[in-house]
Motif scaffolding. Structure first.
Motif, PDB file in Angstrom:
ATOM      1  N   LEU A  33      -1.778   2.751   7.196  1.00  0.00           N
ATOM      2  CA  LEU A  33      -2.136   2.644   5.782  1.00  0.00           C
ATOM      3  C   LEU A  33      -0.886   2.726   4.904  1.00  0.00           C
ATOM      4  N   ALA A  34      -0.014   3.677   5.195  1.00  0.00           N
ATOM      5  CA  ALA A  34       1.212   3.829   4.409  1.00  0.00           C
ATOM      6  C   ALA A  34       2.088   2.587   4.512  1.00  0.00           C
ATOM      7  N   ALA A  35       2.167   2.005   5.683  1.00  0.00           N
ATOM      8  CA  ALA A  35       2.996   0.812   5.885  1.00  0.00           C
ATOM      9  C   ALA A  35       2.441  -0.387   5.129  1.00  0.00           C
ATOM     10  N   VAL A  36       1.131  -0.580   5.160  1.00  0.00           N
ATOM     11  CA  VAL A  36       0.512  -1.700   4.435  1.00  0.00           C
ATOM     12  C   VAL A  36       0.713  -1.525   2.937  1.00  0.00           C
ATOM     13  N   ALA A  37       0.568  -0.290   2.449  1.00  0.00           N
ATOM     14  CA  ALA A  37       0.734  -0.032   1.015  1.00  0.00           C
ATOM     15  C   ALA A  37       2.171  -0.293   0.568  1.00  0.00           C
ATOM     16  N   SER A  38       3.155   0.090   1.385  1.00  0.00           N
ATOM     17  CA  SER A  38       4.552  -0.069   0.996  1.00  0.00           C
ATOM     18  C   SER A  38       5.053  -1.494   1.197  1.00  0.00           C
ATOM     19  N   GLN A  39       4.544  -2.182   2.232  1.00  0.00           N
ATOM     20  CA  GLN A  39       5.033  -3.527   2.548  1.00  0.00           C
ATOM     21  C   GLN A  39       4.250  -4.636   1.857  1.00  0.00           C
ATOM     22  N   GLY A  40       2.993  -4.350   1.524  1.00  0.00           N
ATOM     23  CA  GLY A  40       2.200  -5.335   0.789  1.00  0.00           C
ATOM     24  C   GLY A  40       1.462  -6.341   1.628  1.00  0.00           C
TER      25      GLY A  40
END
Length: 295
Positions: free
Chosen positions: A10-17
Motif C-alpha cells: 500500500l505504501a509503495a503504490v501510494a508513493s509511486q502512483g
C-alpha cells in the motif's frame, strides 16, 4: 494485526502512483502487488487505493497510511536506540516554495544542531501541502490553513509579508501615469502556478480587478519568480524577505506603498508517536518563530 507485506504494498503504490512502479520498487510483479492490496482491502473492509492513473489512496487508505508512517518512524528510532549507531532520522516534510527559499532551511539547520536528522522535503502550493499529510506521505507540513486535520496538531509559526513589486523598467513602460486598473490590465502579471491566488486576491481587494483579464506569465519556482520580476518580465507579489534589499537599493519598486498581504504560516503535524518526534516538532516551531515575523 495487518500483514506487513500488504502494508508495504500500500505504501509503495501510494508513493509511486502505480502498481507497476510499486512492483519495481518492491521487486515484485504488478499482479503480486495488486493481490496484496486486494487482500488488505478485504481485511479492512474498505477500498484503499483508486485504480486510476496515478493511483491515489482513498480516505480509508490515507488513514491507514498515517498508521504505516508512524510505524516507520518508530522503527527507525528503535533501530537507532538498539544499534546506538547514530543513524540520522529521515523526516518527511511538505512546504510551500517561498518558505523553502527563505526561513525553512535555516530553521532546520537550527534543529540539526542538536538532532541527527535528514529532512525529506516535498514542495507544493501553501494551500495544498496539507494534502500530503492527509495522504500519509509526510509527517509534517507548512500550510496557510489554520484548521487542523482530524487528529492533527497545528501551531502558528508567524507570517510572511508580500508586496506588489516590479522593476523600474517595467514601471516606466506600463505605470508612468500611475498604478491604475487600466495599467494593471495591460502589464504582464507574474503568477507562480495555476494554484497561486495571491496576485488574484490582491488585485481584487485593492483594485476590484479580475486577474484573469491580465496577460499572465507563469514562473513555477520562487527564486526564478523573483528574478523574473527583477528583470522586468512582469509584476507580482514578492515577500519582504526577498524584496526588501532590492527596494532599498532601487532595483525594485513597491507599486502600492502601504498595501500588502500577510500570509500566516502554520506547522501541521501528527501527534508525536515518540519523544524524539515530539522534540523535533517543538524545536522546529521555536526556530521558525525566531525567523518569521510574529503577529
Amino acid at each position: 494485526m495487518w500483514d506487513s507485506k500488504q502494508l508495504d504494498a500500500l505504501a509503495a503504490v501510494a508513493s509511486q502512483g502505480s502498481f507497476e512502479q510499486a512492483a519495481e520498487k518492491l521487486g515484485l510483479t504488478a499482479s503480486a502487488v495488486s493481490q496484496r492490496i486486494r487482500a488488505l482491502e478485504e481485511e479492512t473492509g474498505f477500498p484503499l487505493v483508486t485504480r486510476t492513473r496515478p493511483c491515489r489512496p482513498t480516505v480509508q487508505g490515507q488513514k491507514l497510511l498515517r498508521y504505516i508512517r508512524s510505524l516507520e518512524w518508530l522503527e527507525r528510532e528503535t533501530r537507532n536506540e538498539l544499534e546506538q549507531a547514530g543513524r540520522p532520522y529521515i523526516w518527511p516534510i511538505a512546504t510551500n516554495h517561498d518558505s523553502l527559499e527563505s526561513w525553512l532551511l535555516p530553521a532546520l539547520a537550527k534543529v540539526a544542531e542538536t538532532e541527527n536528522l535528514l529532512p525529506d522535503i516535498q514542495a507544493d502550493n501553501e494551500e495544498h501541502t496539507h494534502k500530503w499529510m492527509n495522504e500519509g506521505r509526510v509527517m509534517a507540513a507548512v500550510s496557510t490553513r489554520a484548521q487542523a486535520l482530524a487528529g492533527c496538531e497545528v501551531h502558528l509559526l508567524g507570517y510572511l509579508e508580500y508586496r506588489l513589486m516590479a522593476a523600474p523598467s517595467l514601471v516606466a513602460h506600463y505605470f508612468a501615469d500611475g498604478v491604475q486598473k487600466s495599467s494593471l490590465k495591460r502589464a504582464p502579471l507574474l503568477v507562480f502556478d495555476r494554484k497561486d491566488n495571491m496576485q488574484t486576491e490582491f488585485l481584487r481587494l485593492y483594485f476590484g480587478l479580475n486577474a484573469e483579464r491580465c496577460p499572465t506569465v507563469y514562473i513555477p519556482a520562487s527564486a526564478p519568480f523573483y528574478q523574473a520580476a527583477r528583470l522586468g518580465l512582469g509584476y507580482g507579489m514578492i515577500p519582504d524577505g526577498q524584496g526588501a534589499a532590492s527596494l532599498a537599493e532601487g532595483e525594485m519598486v513597491d507599486l502600492c506603498p502601504g498595501k500588502s498581504m500577510r500570509q500566516n504560516l502554520y506547522w501541521h503535524c501528527w501527534p508525536a508517536a515518540s519523544p524524539r518526534l515530539a522534540a523535533l516538532n517543538q524545536k522546529l516551531v521555536a526556530a521558525a518563530r525566531s525567523l518569521l515575523q510574529q503577529p
